[in-house]
Motif scaffolding. Structure first.
Motif, PDB file in Angstrom:
ATOM      1  N   ASP A  30      72.290  55.319  80.913  1.00  0.00           N
ATOM      2  CA  ASP A  30      71.682  54.063  81.357  1.00  0.00           C
ATOM      3  C   ASP A  30      72.734  53.079  81.842  1.00  0.00           C
ATOM      4  OD1 ASP A  30      69.233  55.113  80.668  1.00  0.00           O
ATOM      5  OD2 ASP A  30      69.199  54.173  78.687  1.00  0.00           O
ATOM      6  N   LEU A  33      73.963  54.288  85.225  1.00  0.00           N
ATOM      7  CA  LEU A  33      72.982  54.075  86.296  1.00  0.00           C
ATOM      8  C   LEU A  33      72.926  52.617  86.715  1.00  0.00           C
ATOM      9  CD1 LEU A  33      70.069  56.451  85.265  1.00  0.00           C
ATOM     10  CD2 LEU A  33      71.717  56.751  87.102  1.00  0.00           C
ATOM     11  N   SER A  37      73.965  51.277  90.481  1.00  0.00           N
ATOM     12  CA  SER A  37      73.049  50.516  91.327  1.00  0.00           C
ATOM     13  C   SER A  37      73.686  49.247  91.880  1.00  0.00           C
ATOM     14  CB  SER A  37      71.776  50.169  90.559  1.00  0.00           C
ATOM     15  OG  SER A  37      72.090  49.303  89.478  1.00  0.00           O
ATOM     16  N   CYS A  61      75.522  61.695  86.567  1.00  0.00           N
ATOM     17  CA  CYS A  61      74.887  60.389  86.740  1.00  0.00           C
ATOM     18  C   CYS A  61      74.586  60.124  88.210  1.00  0.00           C
ATOM     19  CB  CYS A  61      75.783  59.291  86.184  1.00  0.00           C
ATOM     20  SG  CYS A  61      75.952  59.327  84.400  1.00  0.00           S
ATOM     21  N   ILE A  64      71.560  62.133  89.196  1.00  0.00           N
ATOM     22  CA  ILE A  64      70.330  61.511  88.706  1.00  0.00           C
ATOM     23  C   ILE A  64      69.956  60.318  89.583  1.00  0.00           C
ATOM     24  CG2 ILE A  64      69.337  60.197  86.784  1.00  0.00           C
ATOM     25  CD1 ILE A  64      70.948  62.054  84.918  1.00  0.00           C
ATOM     26  N   ALA A  65      70.953  59.477  89.914  1.00  0.00           N
ATOM     27  CA  ALA A  65      70.697  58.315  90.764  1.00  0.00           C
ATOM     28  C   ALA A  65      70.247  58.744  92.156  1.00  0.00           C
ATOM     29  CB  ALA A  65      71.947  57.450  90.851  1.00  0.00           C
ATOM     30  N   SER A  67      68.565  61.529  92.851  1.00  0.00           N
ATOM     31  CA  SER A  67      67.198  62.034  92.757  1.00  0.00           C
ATOM     32  C   SER A  67      66.187  60.894  92.584  1.00  0.00           C
ATOM     33  CB  SER A  67      67.065  63.023  91.597  1.00  0.00           C
ATOM     34  OG  SER A  67      67.240  62.358  90.361  1.00  0.00           O
ATOM     35  N   LYS A  68      66.605  59.783  91.969  1.00  0.00           N
ATOM     36  CA  LYS A  68      65.717  58.630  91.802  1.00  0.00           C
ATOM     37  C   LYS A  68      65.653  57.766  93.055  1.00  0.00           C
ATOM     38  CE  LYS A  68      65.986  58.068  86.823  1.00  0.00           C
ATOM     39  NZ  LYS A  68      66.304  57.145  85.715  1.00  0.00           N
ATOM     40  N   GLY A  69      66.529  58.027  94.014  1.00  0.00           N
ATOM     41  CA  GLY A  69      66.519  57.269  95.250  1.00  0.00           C
ATOM     42  C   GLY A  69      67.292  55.967  95.170  1.00  0.00           C
ATOM     43  N   MET A  70      68.142  55.821  94.176  1.00  0.00           N
ATOM     44  CA  MET A  70      68.929  54.596  94.023  1.00  0.00           C
ATOM     45  C   MET A  70      70.095  54.556  95.000  1.00  0.00           C
ATOM     46  SD  MET A  70      69.008  54.532  89.863  1.00  0.00           S
ATOM     47  CE  MET A  70      70.113  53.152  89.742  1.00  0.00           C
ATOM     48  N   THR A  85      74.403  52.339  98.062  1.00  0.00           N
ATOM     49  CA  THR A  85      73.117  51.983  97.487  1.00  0.00           C
ATOM     50  C   THR A  85      72.078  51.875  98.588  1.00  0.00           C
ATOM     51  OG1 THR A  85      73.700  49.652  97.623  1.00  0.00           O
ATOM     52  CG2 THR A  85      74.112  50.755  95.539  1.00  0.00           C
ATOM     53  N   LYS A  88      65.986  48.989  99.150  1.00  0.00           N
ATOM     54  CA  LYS A  88      64.527  49.016  99.163  1.00  0.00           C
ATOM     55  C   LYS A  88      63.953  47.629  99.374  1.00  0.00           C
ATOM     56  CE  LYS A  88      64.045  53.106  96.317  1.00  0.00           C
ATOM     57  NZ  LYS A  88      63.495  53.707  95.110  1.00  0.00           N
TER      58      LYS A  88
END
Length: 99
Positions: A30, A33, A37, A61, A64-65, A67-70, A85, A88
């Motif tokens: 966490d 991440l 970001s 990490c 994961i970021a 895959s989350k689209g961050m 980054t 959005k």
């Protein structure tokens, strides 16, 4: 005349940093991440340095970021992977202007 030994300078040693294992706790992910970001440019080396984790954990990490689209890839080569980054918020603002 006496022979004087040269006093060699003492080199500065880096502090040993606790490097998380391959299976770190959830709070480490966490924290990484949230750090990812906020970064403008993201590489595994930068994440490992700022989050004080190993390079393998930093790569996980980033995966994961991603895959989350961050983050989005900028340049991926065999030796260097650079990410940035995603914005959005700007996409939402553009949608409101179109309406």
């Amino acid at each position: 005349m006496s022979a004087v030994k040269k006093a060699w300078t003492k080199s500065n040693k880096k502090e040993k940093i606790y490097q998380a294992t391959l299976f770190p706790e959830q709070k480490d992910f966490d924290a990484a991440l949230t750090a990812i970001s906020t970064m403008k440019i993201c590489t595994p080396a930068i994440v490992a340095d700022r989050c004080k984790v190993g390079l393998s954990v930093a790569k996980k990490c980033i995966a994961i970021a991603l895959s989350k689209g961050m983050i989005a890839p900028v340049s991926i080569s065999q030796s260097v992977r650079v990410y940035t980054t995603t914005t959005k918020k700007e996409d939402k603002v553009d949608d409101k202007k179109k309406k």
